[in-house]
Structures are given as structure tokens and as C-alpha cells.
Design an enzyme around this catalytic site. Sequence first.
Site, PDB file in Angstrom:
ATOM      1  N   ARG A  15       0.951  -1.210   0.037  1.00 50.86           N
ATOM      2  CA  ARG A  15      -0.177   0.176   0.085  1.00 50.86           C
ATOM      3  C   ARG A  15       0.822   1.273  -0.040  1.00 50.86           C
ATOM      4  NH1 ARG A  15      -0.480   4.775   2.626  1.00 50.86           N
ATOM      5  NH2 ARG A  15       0.032   3.513   4.796  1.00 50.86           N
ATOM      6  N   ASP A  16       1.382   1.704   1.004  1.00 48.69           N
ATOM      7  CA  ASP A  16       2.385   2.750   1.300  1.00 48.69           C
ATOM      8  C   ASP A  16       3.469   2.760   0.028  1.00 48.69           C
ATOM      9  OD1 ASP A  16       3.544   5.172   2.213  1.00 48.69           O
ATOM     10  OD2 ASP A  16       3.244   4.564   4.191  1.00 48.69           O
ATOM     11  N   HIS A 207       5.299   4.487  12.708  1.00 48.70           N
ATOM     12  CA  HIS A 207       5.258   4.709  11.239  1.00 48.70           C
ATOM     13  C   HIS A 207       6.334   5.745  10.650  1.00 48.70           C
ATOM     14  CE1 HIS A 207       2.816   4.141   7.228  1.00 48.70           C
ATOM     15  NE2 HIS A 207       3.721   5.288   7.199  1.00 48.70           N
ATOM     16  N   HIS A 209       8.960   7.330   8.067  1.00 52.98           N
ATOM     17  CA  HIS A 209       9.300   7.449   6.618  1.00 52.98           C
ATOM     18  C   HIS A 209      11.116   7.686   6.722  1.00 52.98           C
ATOM     19  CE1 HIS A 209       6.009   6.700   3.977  1.00 52.98           C
ATOM     20  NE2 HIS A 209       5.309   7.212   5.024  1.00 52.98           N
ATOM     21  N   CYS A 240       4.010   8.995   0.590  1.00 55.44           N
ATOM     22  CA  CYS A 240       2.696   9.703   0.130  1.00 55.44           C
ATOM     23  C   CYS A 240       2.970  10.646  -0.926  1.00 55.44           C
ATOM     24  CB  CYS A 240       2.370  10.462   1.530  1.00 55.44           C
ATOM     25  SG  CYS A 240       0.586  11.042   1.177  1.00 55.44           S
ATOM     26  N   ASN A 249       9.372   4.633   2.944  1.00 56.23           N
ATOM     27  CA  ASN A 249       9.177   3.972   4.461  1.00 56.23           C
ATOM     28  C   ASN A 249      10.515   3.621   4.796  1.00 56.23           C
ATOM     29  OD1 ASN A 249       6.423   3.740   3.050  1.00 56.23           O
ATOM     30  ND2 ASN A 249       6.025   3.435   5.328  1.00 56.23           N
TER      31      ASN A 249
HETATM   32  P1  HMG Z   1     -12.810  14.341  -3.226  1.00 56.21           P
HETATM   33  O1  HMG Z   1     -12.389  14.617  -4.552  1.00 56.21           O
HETATM   34  O2  HMG Z   1     -12.788  15.703  -2.344  1.00 56.21           O
HETATM   35  O3  HMG Z   1     -14.271  13.370  -3.095  1.00 56.21           O
HETATM   36  O4  HMG Z   1     -11.682  13.398  -2.604  1.00 56.21           O
HETATM   37  P2  HMG Z   1     -15.534  13.215  -3.334  1.00 56.21           P
HETATM   38  O5  HMG Z   1     -16.444  12.742  -2.123  1.00 56.21           O
HETATM   39  O6  HMG Z   1     -16.144  14.814  -3.778  1.00 56.21           O
HETATM   40  O7  HMG Z   1     -15.680  12.456  -4.716  1.00 56.21           O
HETATM   41  C1  HMG Z   1     -15.225  12.763  -5.941  1.00 56.21           C
HETATM   42  C2  HMG Z   1     -15.314  11.657  -6.847  1.00 56.21           C
HETATM   43  O8  HMG Z   1     -14.177  10.798  -6.100  1.00 56.21           O
HETATM   44  C3  HMG Z   1     -16.441  10.917  -6.931  1.00 56.21           C
HETATM   45  O9  HMG Z   1     -16.476  10.491  -8.399  1.00 56.21           O
HETATM   46  C4  HMG Z   1     -16.476   9.959  -5.984  1.00 56.21           C
HETATM   47  O10 HMG Z   1     -17.384   8.847  -6.227  1.00 56.21           O
HETATM   48  C5  HMG Z   1     -14.972   9.482  -6.075  1.00 56.21           C
HETATM   49  P3  HMG Z   1     -16.919  11.106  -9.624  1.00 56.21           P
HETATM   50  O11 HMG Z   1     -18.531  11.497  -9.369  1.00 56.21           O
HETATM   51  O12 HMG Z   1     -16.052  12.681  -9.808  1.00 56.21           O
HETATM   52  O13 HMG Z   1     -16.705  10.389 -10.595  1.00 56.21           O
HETATM   53  N1  HMG Z   1     -14.673   8.767  -4.577  1.00 56.21           N
HETATM   54  C6  HMG Z   1     -14.201   7.712  -4.788  1.00 56.21           C
HETATM   55  N2  HMG Z   1     -13.947   6.709  -5.432  1.00 56.21           N
HETATM   56  C7  HMG Z   1     -13.576   5.475  -5.028  1.00 56.21           C
HETATM   57  N3  HMG Z   1     -13.517   5.141  -3.845  1.00 56.21           N
HETATM   58  C8  HMG Z   1     -13.437   6.132  -3.037  1.00 56.21           C
HETATM   59  C9  HMG Z   1     -13.935   7.493  -3.095  1.00 56.21           C
HETATM   60  N4  HMG Z   1     -14.497   8.402  -2.723  1.00 56.21           N
HETATM   61  C10 HMG Z   1     -14.954   9.227  -3.542  1.00 56.21           C
HETATM   62  N5  HMG Z   1     -13.195   5.780  -1.515  1.00 56.21           N
HETATM   63  C11 HMG Z   1     -10.938  11.529  -1.014  1.00 56.21           C
HETATM   64  C12 HMG Z   1     -11.890  12.850  -1.233  1.00 56.21           C
HETATM   65  C13 HMG Z   1     -10.759  11.216   0.222  1.00 56.21           C
HETATM   66  C14 HMG Z   1     -11.727  10.536  -1.889  1.00 56.21           C
HETATM   67  C15 HMG Z   1      -9.657  11.867  -1.925  1.00 56.21           C
HETATM   68  O14 HMG Z   1      -8.990  12.782  -1.543  1.00 56.21           O
HETATM   69  C16 HMG Z   1      -8.735  10.646  -1.693  1.00 56.21           C
HETATM   70  O15 HMG Z   1      -9.016   9.661  -2.170  1.00 56.21           O
HETATM   71  N6  HMG Z   1      -7.547  10.799  -1.059  1.00 56.21           N
HETATM   72  C17 HMG Z   1      -6.512   9.709  -0.857  1.00 56.21           C
HETATM   73  C18 HMG Z   1      -5.293  10.242  -0.724  1.00 56.21           C
HETATM   74  C19 HMG Z   1      -4.244   9.055  -0.461  1.00 56.21           C
HETATM   75  O16 HMG Z   1      -4.685   7.783  -0.614  1.00 56.21           O
HETATM   76  N7  HMG Z   1      -3.131   9.380  -0.165  1.00 56.21           N
HETATM   77  C20 HMG Z   1      -2.172   8.369   0.530  1.00 56.21           C
HETATM   78  C21 HMG Z   1      -2.622   7.669   1.569  1.00 56.21           C
HETATM   79  S1  HMG Z   1      -2.058   8.717   3.551  1.00 56.21           S
HETATM   80  C22 HMG Z   1      -0.504   8.301   3.569  1.00 56.21           C
HETATM   81  O17 HMG Z   1       0.184   7.677   2.738  1.00 56.21           O
HETATM   82  C23 HMG Z   1       0.041   8.279   4.782  1.00 56.21           C
HETATM   83  C24 HMG Z   1       0.217   7.273   5.763  1.00 56.21           C
HETATM   84  O18 HMG Z   1       0.886   6.518   5.414  1.00 56.21           O
HETATM   85  C25 HMG Z   1       0.803   7.639   7.210  1.00 56.21           C
HETATM   86  C26 HMG Z   1       1.953   8.468   7.099  1.00 56.21           C
HETATM   87  O19 HMG Z   1       2.917   8.199   6.515  1.00 56.21           O
HETATM   88  O20 HMG Z   1       1.998   9.524   7.776  1.00 56.21           O
HETATM   89  C27 HMG Z   1      -1.258   6.517   6.036  1.00 56.21           C
HETATM   90 MG    MG Z   2       3.210   6.552   5.463  1.00 54.51          MG
END
Ligand code: HMG
Ligand code: MG
Length: 298
Positions: A15-16, A207, A209, A240, A249
Site C-alpha cells: 500500500r504505502d 510509522h 519514513h 505519500c 518508508n
Molecule cells: P474528493 O475529490 O473531495 O471526493 O476526494 P468527493 O467525495 O468529492 O468525490 C469525488 C469523486 O471521487 C467522486 O467520483 C466519488 O465517487 C469518488 P466522480 O463523481 O467525480 O466520478 N470517490 C471515490 N472513488 C472510489 N473510492 C472512494 C471514493 N471516494 C470518493 N473511496 C478523497 C476525497 C478522500 C476521496 C480523496 O482525497 C482521496 O481519495 N484521497 C486519498 C489520498 C491518499 O490515498 N493518500 C495516501 C494515503 S495517506 C498516507 O500515505 C500516509 C500514511 O502512510 C501515514 C503516514 O505516512 O503518515 C497513512
Molecule cells: Mg506512510
Amino acid sequence: MTIADFVRIVEVGPRDGLQNEKAIISVSDKIALINQLSGCGFKTVEATSFVSPKWVPQLADAAEVFTGIDKFPGVSYPVLVPNLQGYERARAVGATEVAIFGAASEAFSQKNINASIDESIERFIPVLEQAKTDGVKVRGYVSTVLGCPYQGNVPVSDVVRVSKRLFELGCYEISLGDTIGIGTPKNARAMLVAVAGEIPMASLAVHFHDTRGQALANILACLEEGVRVVDSAVSGTGGCPYAKGASGNVATEDVVYMLEGIGMQTGIQLDKLIDTGRWLSQLLGRETGSKVNRASTT
Ligand code: HMG
Ligand code: MG
């Protein structure tokens, strides 16, 4: 061995790791990666994310990957969900553990999930409620616990507040993320101790990086304070995509080597993990990010 000597490593490479790699690898290779990791002895392998495919195209195949993997007995395969839509997609393919992800920094929360911290918690509440009804375990991430690429300093009180909120809402474990690898042992330790003032240490994970080469030192400091759950990614993949300047990571091979070297148990077969890391690095067309892997002559 006593319980105190055992460290559970949460392998987050699929995933990450893969969410931030330029090369998009095939569904069958992702499945092979997770199956190989399951064979290394992990109790937790974070499999993928059910986020918006527009935001993270690398993991648009989450459903196919999750469906295709072998579910080893005793191994948990959490998946990231940002909202109820993601939760429902994950449940449709049989996920029994999910992870929600919030942040201690307002600026990062906006960039990463397009919501303020409060808005994100409002979105998580229905996920946690539904998960409770379904008997699904929920892990909670708090990102940017030692600094933010957009806002800079992040007060420890904000880390404590968000962690406590997610824990009280029902997350069984809170993973404290140094998203941009900016911390050093002194502030990592202080942050962990502050959070552990509100949440039992046994329910905390770290966690790190490794952007600035501090991850192992930070982990050691946190182990000294009593943490026994550590997130890492095979061969140091990932980061990320919404955290400017974030890199991989901490490499799982390096974490296992250090832990076993200081007399702690992980249950991981390092030789198998090294093979998996080499195979993955070849697939991604780059050198492994693990020093232990590079140094291994087997
Ligand atoms: P948004 O654009 O504000 O969402 O994104 P929305 O609710 O307005 O929806 C827009 C569109 O997205 C719509 O589709 C929804 O259906 C679709 P459209 O009508 O335009 O065709 N949608 C989805 N589709 C599939 N699955 C879903 C989903 N939700 C909405 N779940 C949202 C808001 C949260 C969805 C977006 O910002 C997002 O997906 N962000 C994820 C970013 C991400 O994955 N970042 C990396 C992970 S975090 C990380 O790595 C840190 C960590 O490792 C810890 C650390 O290191 O500190 C965990
Ligand atoms: Mg991370």
C-alpha cells in the site's frame, strides 16, 4: 522470549510502498508480492487502498488485488479507506480490517484528503459505526506527527488530540506517522510519550519514513519507551504522493535486522524477505532501498 520482546511489524509495502511508485505494476505482480510477504511470517500485511482512483491511480485495482490474494490463516490484510464509499468497496470484496487516515496538520489534511481535520473525523464516524456493526477492525493513522510539508511545525498537542479522538471513536490501534521523515529520536520519543499519556502504549504503533535517514534511530527510541508495533515497507518503497518531498518508508529488512540484532523477536524470516525485496526492486526497475538487502550476499 517474553511478550515484551516481540515486535509486530505491519508490512505496508503493497500500500504505502506502491502508492508512490512511478511504475504501476500489474495486478498479478501485486498479488504475488502480498503472497510472498504472507509467506515471510508477517501477522499484518496492508494490502491496498480503496481511495479515489483519480487521487491514487497506482491502487485503482484494489478490488482485484484484494480478491486475488491468498488469505493466510492468522494474517490480517487491512486496507485504507478514506470514507464510507471506500469502506463499502472494501467490504464488497470481503475486507475484515480497514484503516482510516487522519492528520495532525490542517494543511496536510486538506492536501491529502481534501478535508479539514474535523471534516475528516465526521467522515470517519459512519465508517467506524458501520465497522462496529460488521465486526470489522479499524486501525487509525495520524499523519504528520513530527512535521508537515505545508505548515511546518506541528504541535504535539494536536497529535495527542487527533490520536485520542480516533482511539475514542473505536480504532483499536493508532499508528503515528512521520509522513515526511523529518523527526529525530528526541522529538519522536517526546511525541510518543505524550500520546501514550492518553492512549495505552500497547495500542500505539510507529510509522517512520526514512527521508533523512533517521527512521531506525527513531524506532529504537520509541522501542525504549515501550512501543511494540512498527510499520515498515519491504525494500523501503513508497511515500505519500500528497506530501511534498516525502520518500520511502523505513525498509522492513533493516528493521528486522536491527530488532533481531538487539534480541527482539519478529517472527519474520529475513532470508525470504530479502528475496522478496530483490524481486520487487527488479520489478520496479530500481535498486532496493534496504541497506541490509544490499549487503546480503545470499
Ligand atoms: P474528493 O475529490 O473531495 O471526493 O476526494 P468527493 O467525495 O468529492 O468525490 C469525488 C469523486 O471521487 C467522486 O467520483 C466519488 O465517487 C469518488 P466522480 O463523481 O467525480 O466520478 N470517490 C471515490 N472513488 C472510489 N473510492 C472512494 C471514493 N471516494 C470518493 N473511496 C478523497 C476525497 C478522500 C476521496 C480523496 O482525497 C482521496 O481519495 N484521497 C486519498 C489520498 C491518499 O490515498 N493518500 C495516501 C494515503 S495517506 C498516507 O500515505 C500516509 C500514511 O502512510 C501515514 C503516514 O505516512 O503518515 C497513512
Ligand atoms: Mg506512510
